[in-house]
Design a protein around this motif. Sequence first.
Motif, short mmCIF file in Angstrom:
data_model
loop_
_atom_site.label_atom_id
_atom_site.label_comp_id
_atom_site.label_asym_id
_atom_site.label_seq_id
_atom_site.Cartn_x
_atom_site.Cartn_y
_atom_site.Cartn_z
N LYS A 1 0.84 -1.20 0.00
CA LYS A 1 0.00 0.00 0.00
C LYS A 1 0.87 1.25 0.00
O LYS A 1 0.63 2.19 -0.76
N GLU A 2 1.89 1.23 0.84
CA GLU A 2 2.76 2.40 0.96
C GLU A 2 3.66 2.57 -0.27
O GLU A 2 3.71 3.65 -0.87
N ALA A 3 4.36 1.51 -0.65
CA ALA A 3 5.42 1.64 -1.66
C ALA A 3 4.89 1.63 -3.09
O ALA A 3 5.47 2.28 -3.95
N TYR A 4 3.82 0.90 -3.35
CA TYR A 4 3.30 0.85 -4.71
C TYR A 4 2.11 1.77 -4.91
O TYR A 4 2.07 2.56 -5.85
N PHE A 5 1.13 1.69 -4.01
CA PHE A 5 -0.13 2.38 -4.25
C PHE A 5 -0.10 3.85 -3.83
O PHE A 5 -0.49 4.73 -4.61
N GLU A 6 0.33 4.12 -2.63
CA GLU A 6 0.31 5.50 -2.15
C GLU A 6 1.31 6.38 -2.91
O GLU A 6 1.03 7.55 -3.18
N THR A 7 2.46 5.82 -3.26
CA THR A 7 3.41 6.61 -4.04
C THR A 7 2.84 6.90 -5.42
O THR A 7 2.93 8.02 -5.93
N ALA A 8 2.21 5.88 -6.04
CA ALA A 8 1.62 6.09 -7.37
C ALA A 8 0.54 7.16 -7.31
O ALA A 8 0.46 8.04 -8.19
N LYS A 9 -0.31 7.10 -6.31
CA LYS A 9 -1.38 8.09 -6.16
C LYS A 9 -0.79 9.49 -6.00
O LYS A 9 -1.29 10.45 -6.59
N ARG A 10 0.28 9.58 -5.24
CA ARG A 10 0.90 10.88 -5.01
C ARG A 10 1.52 11.43 -6.29
O ARG A 10 1.36 12.60 -6.63
N TRP A 11 2.23 10.57 -7.04
CA TRP A 11 2.87 11.03 -8.28
C TRP A 11 1.83 11.45 -9.30
O TRP A 11 2.01 12.43 -10.01
N ARG A 12 0.74 10.73 -9.36
CA ARG A 12 -0.34 11.07 -10.29
C ARG A 12 -0.89 12.46 -9.99
O ARG A 12 -1.30 13.20 -10.89
N ASN A 13 -0.90 12.84 -8.73
CA ASN A 13 -1.51 14.11 -8.33
C ASN A 13 -0.51 15.24 -8.11
O ASN A 13 -0.91 16.34 -7.70
N ILE A 14 0.79 15.00 -8.35
CA ILE A 14 1.75 16.10 -8.26
C ILE A 14 1.29 17.24 -9.16
O ILE A 14 0.88 17.02 -10.30
N SER A 15 1.34 18.46 -8.65
CA SER A 15 0.70 19.58 -9.35
C SER A 15 1.37 19.97 -10.66
O SER A 15 0.75 20.60 -11.50
N LYS A 16 2.62 19.58 -10.85
CA LYS A 16 3.32 19.97 -12.07
C LYS A 16 3.16 18.92 -13.17
O LYS A 16 3.12 17.72 -12.88
N PRO A 17 3.07 19.33 -14.43
CA PRO A 17 2.97 18.36 -15.53
C PRO A 17 4.14 17.40 -15.55
O PRO A 17 5.29 17.79 -15.30
N THR A 18 3.85 16.14 -15.86
CA THR A 18 4.88 15.11 -15.93
C THR A 18 4.82 14.40 -17.28
O THR A 18 3.74 14.17 -17.82
N ILE A 19 5.99 14.08 -17.81
CA ILE A 19 6.10 13.37 -19.08
C ILE A 19 6.97 12.14 -18.85
O ILE A 19 8.06 12.24 -18.28
N CYS A 20 6.51 10.98 -19.31
CA CYS A 20 7.31 9.76 -19.20
C CYS A 20 7.85 9.40 -20.57
O CYS A 20 7.09 9.34 -21.55
N ALA A 21 9.14 9.14 -20.65
CA ALA A 21 9.80 8.71 -21.88
C ALA A 21 10.13 7.22 -21.75
O ALA A 21 10.91 6.83 -20.88
N VAL A 22 9.53 6.40 -22.60
CA VAL A 22 9.64 4.94 -22.48
C VAL A 22 10.36 4.36 -23.69
O VAL A 22 9.97 4.61 -24.83
N GLN A 23 11.39 3.56 -23.43
CA GLN A 23 12.07 2.82 -24.48
C GLN A 23 12.13 1.34 -24.08
O GLN A 23 12.09 1.00 -22.90
N GLY A 24 12.21 0.47 -25.08
CA GLY A 24 12.35 -0.95 -24.79
C GLY A 24 11.17 -1.49 -24.00
O GLY A 24 10.02 -1.09 -24.21
N LYS A 25 11.47 -2.39 -23.08
CA LYS A 25 10.42 -3.07 -22.33
C LYS A 25 9.91 -2.21 -21.17
O LYS A 25 10.69 -1.60 -20.45
N CYS A 26 8.60 -2.23 -21.02
CA CYS A 26 7.92 -1.58 -19.90
C CYS A 26 6.95 -2.62 -19.36
O CYS A 26 5.86 -2.81 -19.90
N ILE A 27 7.37 -3.31 -18.30
CA ILE A 27 6.68 -4.51 -17.86
C ILE A 27 6.05 -4.33 -16.48
O ILE A 27 6.69 -3.84 -15.55
N ALA A 28 4.81 -4.74 -16.34
CA ALA A 28 4.11 -4.85 -15.07
C ALA A 28 4.27 -3.59 -14.21
O ALA A 28 3.72 -2.55 -14.53
N GLY A 29 5.03 -3.68 -13.11
CA GLY A 29 5.17 -2.55 -12.21
C GLY A 29 5.68 -1.29 -12.89
O GLY A 29 5.42 -0.18 -12.42
N ALA A 30 6.40 -1.45 -13.99
CA ALA A 30 6.89 -0.28 -14.74
C ALA A 30 5.74 0.50 -15.36
O ALA A 30 5.85 1.71 -15.59
#
Length: 286
Positions: A106-135
């Motif tokens: 809950k703390e390491a996967y879910f709450e951090t994800a929820k927090r990053w999703r709601n960070i007030s500044k725009p975020t861009i993810c650059a993805v190359q190669g494999k992006c699997i499961a937790g990624a």
Amino acid sequence: MTEPELVRYEQPAPGVARIVLARAEKHNSINPQMIFEVNDLFNRALADNGVKVIVLAADGRNFSAGHDIADTCEQYQAAVTASGRQVGHWSDFEAEGTAGWYAAEKEAYFETAKRWRNISKPTICAVQGKCIAGALIFAWVCDIIVASSDAVFSDPVMTFGMPGVEWFGHPWELGPRKAKEFLFTADAWNAEEAHRLGMVNHVVERDALEDFTLAMAKKIATKPAFALKLAKEAVNKTLDIQGQANAMDAAFYIHHLGHSQNFRVFGWGMDPTNVPSLATVPKKPG
């Protein structure tokens, strides 16, 4: 804040911060240390009033191979405790049975994800190669995803007896029917398919990924900071009113029902039947 070991902070242009996963020798596999170091650097970018856009990127051939499952549950729980960070509202991460494992995830996967999703500044993810499961979590919490033409996305945890990763963005990212196909088959989908479904904003050649992403970040950084924050909040709030926040909470409970079943039957949080490499992972009584 101690200097991070598994991630790197850069400022490649005025108004732009870049957080880089730097565990390429292990395909940027994700453990608690990496998660909390990424969170620390999000905090750093958030606290810097000169930063208006945050890019999340990765070194090496692959964006990330997903969760590092080399550790036992007890080692993972201990690592969350040892981090000394508090992102969400849970504690007692080393408690016996379901209580400790649930709290740690809950703390390491879910709450951090929820927090990053709601960070007030725009975020861009650059993805190359494999992006699997937790990624997928790292990518999905960002506002914009730019993928290289060789990017491949997958959530194969159905093979391990799990219904999906902890941040259950699948129906929102892919639509309900394609989400079911993605989960049921555990197939890997290329960047073009992800773009066709609306999960990815742009697909570019591998050698253009960094420059293209930076150019977009610089363009966004020319806009008024407060207006960017308001626009992001308005879109996120629209999704929440549609039920995304509650759906994510409910899916996390279902995720842990899957873990509980696997612990009872196999003595491990995942079903090793179809994954021979999991047979060597130390088990504990169900």
